[in-house]
Design a protein around this motif. Structure first.
Motif, PDB file in Angstrom:
ATOM      1  N   GLN A   1     -23.127 -56.288  19.266  1.00 56.60           N
ATOM      2  CA  GLN A   1     -22.730 -56.461  17.862  1.00 56.60           C
ATOM      3  C   GLN A   1     -21.348 -55.857  17.625  1.00 56.60           C
ATOM      4  O   GLN A   1     -20.510 -56.449  16.953  1.00 56.60           O
ATOM      5  CB  GLN A   1     -23.731 -55.791  16.926  1.00 56.60           C
ATOM      6  CG  GLN A   1     -25.040 -56.512  16.782  1.00 56.60           C
ATOM      7  CD  GLN A   1     -26.022 -55.725  15.913  1.00 56.60           C
ATOM      8  OE1 GLN A   1     -25.995 -54.495  15.877  1.00 56.60           O
ATOM      9  NE2 GLN A   1     -26.891 -56.440  15.226  1.00 56.60           N
ATOM     10  N   VAL A   2     -21.127 -54.673  18.179  1.00 62.38           N
ATOM     11  CA  VAL A   2     -19.832 -54.012  18.025  1.00 62.38           C
ATOM     12  C   VAL A   2     -18.740 -54.858  18.682  1.00 62.38           C
ATOM     13  O   VAL A   2     -17.674 -55.082  18.088  1.00 62.38           O
ATOM     14  CB  VAL A   2     -19.867 -52.580  18.611  1.00 62.38           C
ATOM     15  CG1 VAL A   2     -18.463 -51.986  18.683  1.00 62.38           C
ATOM     16  CG2 VAL A   2     -20.779 -51.688  17.783  1.00 62.38           C
ATOM     17  N   ALA A   3     -18.984 -55.342  19.889  1.00 65.04           N
ATOM     18  CA  ALA A   3     -17.991 -56.157  20.594  1.00 65.04           C
ATOM     19  C   ALA A   3     -17.670 -57.427  19.813  1.00 65.04           C
ATOM     20  O   ALA A   3     -16.499 -57.802  19.680  1.00 65.04           O
ATOM     21  CB  ALA A   3     -18.484 -56.499  21.995  1.00 65.04           C
ATOM     22  N   THR A   4     -18.685 -58.062  19.269  1.00 66.38           N
ATOM     23  CA  THR A   4     -18.483 -59.282  18.477  1.00 66.38           C
ATOM     24  C   THR A   4     -17.651 -58.984  17.235  1.00 66.38           C
ATOM     25  O   THR A   4     -16.728 -59.726  16.893  1.00 66.38           O
ATOM     26  CB  THR A   4     -19.848 -59.891  18.074  1.00 66.38           C
ATOM     27  OG1 THR A   4     -20.548 -60.237  19.275  1.00 66.38           O
ATOM     28  CG2 THR A   4     -19.675 -61.123  17.208  1.00 66.38           C
ATOM     29  N   GLU A   5     -17.970 -57.883  16.575  1.00 69.90           N
ATOM     30  CA  GLU A   5     -17.223 -57.505  15.375  1.00 69.90           C
ATOM     31  C   GLU A   5     -15.775 -57.172  15.712  1.00 69.90           C
ATOM     32  O   GLU A   5     -14.860 -57.511  14.964  1.00 69.90           O
ATOM     33  CB  GLU A   5     -17.888 -56.320  14.675  1.00 69.90           C
ATOM     34  CG  GLU A   5     -19.048 -56.718  13.802  1.00 69.90           C
ATOM     35  CD  GLU A   5     -18.630 -57.675  12.697  1.00 69.90           C
ATOM     36  OE1 GLU A   5     -17.773 -57.327  11.857  1.00 69.90           O
ATOM     37  OE2 GLU A   5     -19.157 -58.803  12.677  1.00 69.90           O
ATOM     38  N   LEU A   6     -15.555 -56.488  16.835  1.00 71.19           N
ATOM     39  CA  LEU A   6     -14.184 -56.160  17.231  1.00 71.19           C
ATOM     40  C   LEU A   6     -13.368 -57.418  17.494  1.00 71.19           C
ATOM     41  O   LEU A   6     -12.201 -57.508  17.098  1.00 71.19           O
ATOM     42  CB  LEU A   6     -14.181 -55.255  18.471  1.00 71.19           C
ATOM     43  CG  LEU A   6     -14.553 -53.801  18.226  1.00 71.19           C
ATOM     44  CD1 LEU A   6     -14.670 -53.052  19.542  1.00 71.19           C
ATOM     45  CD2 LEU A   6     -13.546 -53.128  17.311  1.00 71.19           C
TER      46      LEU A   6
END
Length: 102
Positions: A10-15
């Motif tokens: 989720q963090v990678a996608t948001e970044l």
């Protein structure tokens, strides 16, 4: 703070989404990459030198590095990009703050 595989994704996608929203130039991308890499290295070094450090101490170090990164990005982001940066940083703090408190 340990994130699950799903949370890391989720963090990678948001970044990735956020990076696209900022519309960074190649020069800005490199400056941001360097700033984030250096901040991460400082935290890693601190944790290696202080293996018995508490979660609160690590959070304090991360906060200090966050402030230093903010000072650096002010020098190369446009006012519009900086507003987006600050807005997204607040969202990230909310998400990560929930994990830190857990």
């Amino acid at each position: 703070m340990n994130l699950t595989t799903e949370e890391r994704e989720q963090v990678a996608t948001e970044l990735k989404r956020f990076a696209g929203d900022l519309s960074l130039t190649d020069d800005q991308k490199e400056k941001l990459r360097v700033a984030l890499t250096e901040a991460r290295e400082k935290i890693t070094e601190y944790m290696q030198q202080n293996p018995d450090t508490t979660k609160a101490e690590v959070i304090s170090k991360v906060a200090a590095n966050r402030d230093a990164i903010r000072q650096r990005v002010v020098s190369f982001l446009t006012p519009e990009q900086l507003k987006k940066w600050d807005d997204e940083k607040a969202k990230a703090k909310d998400f990560l703050g929930q994990k830190v408190a857990a």
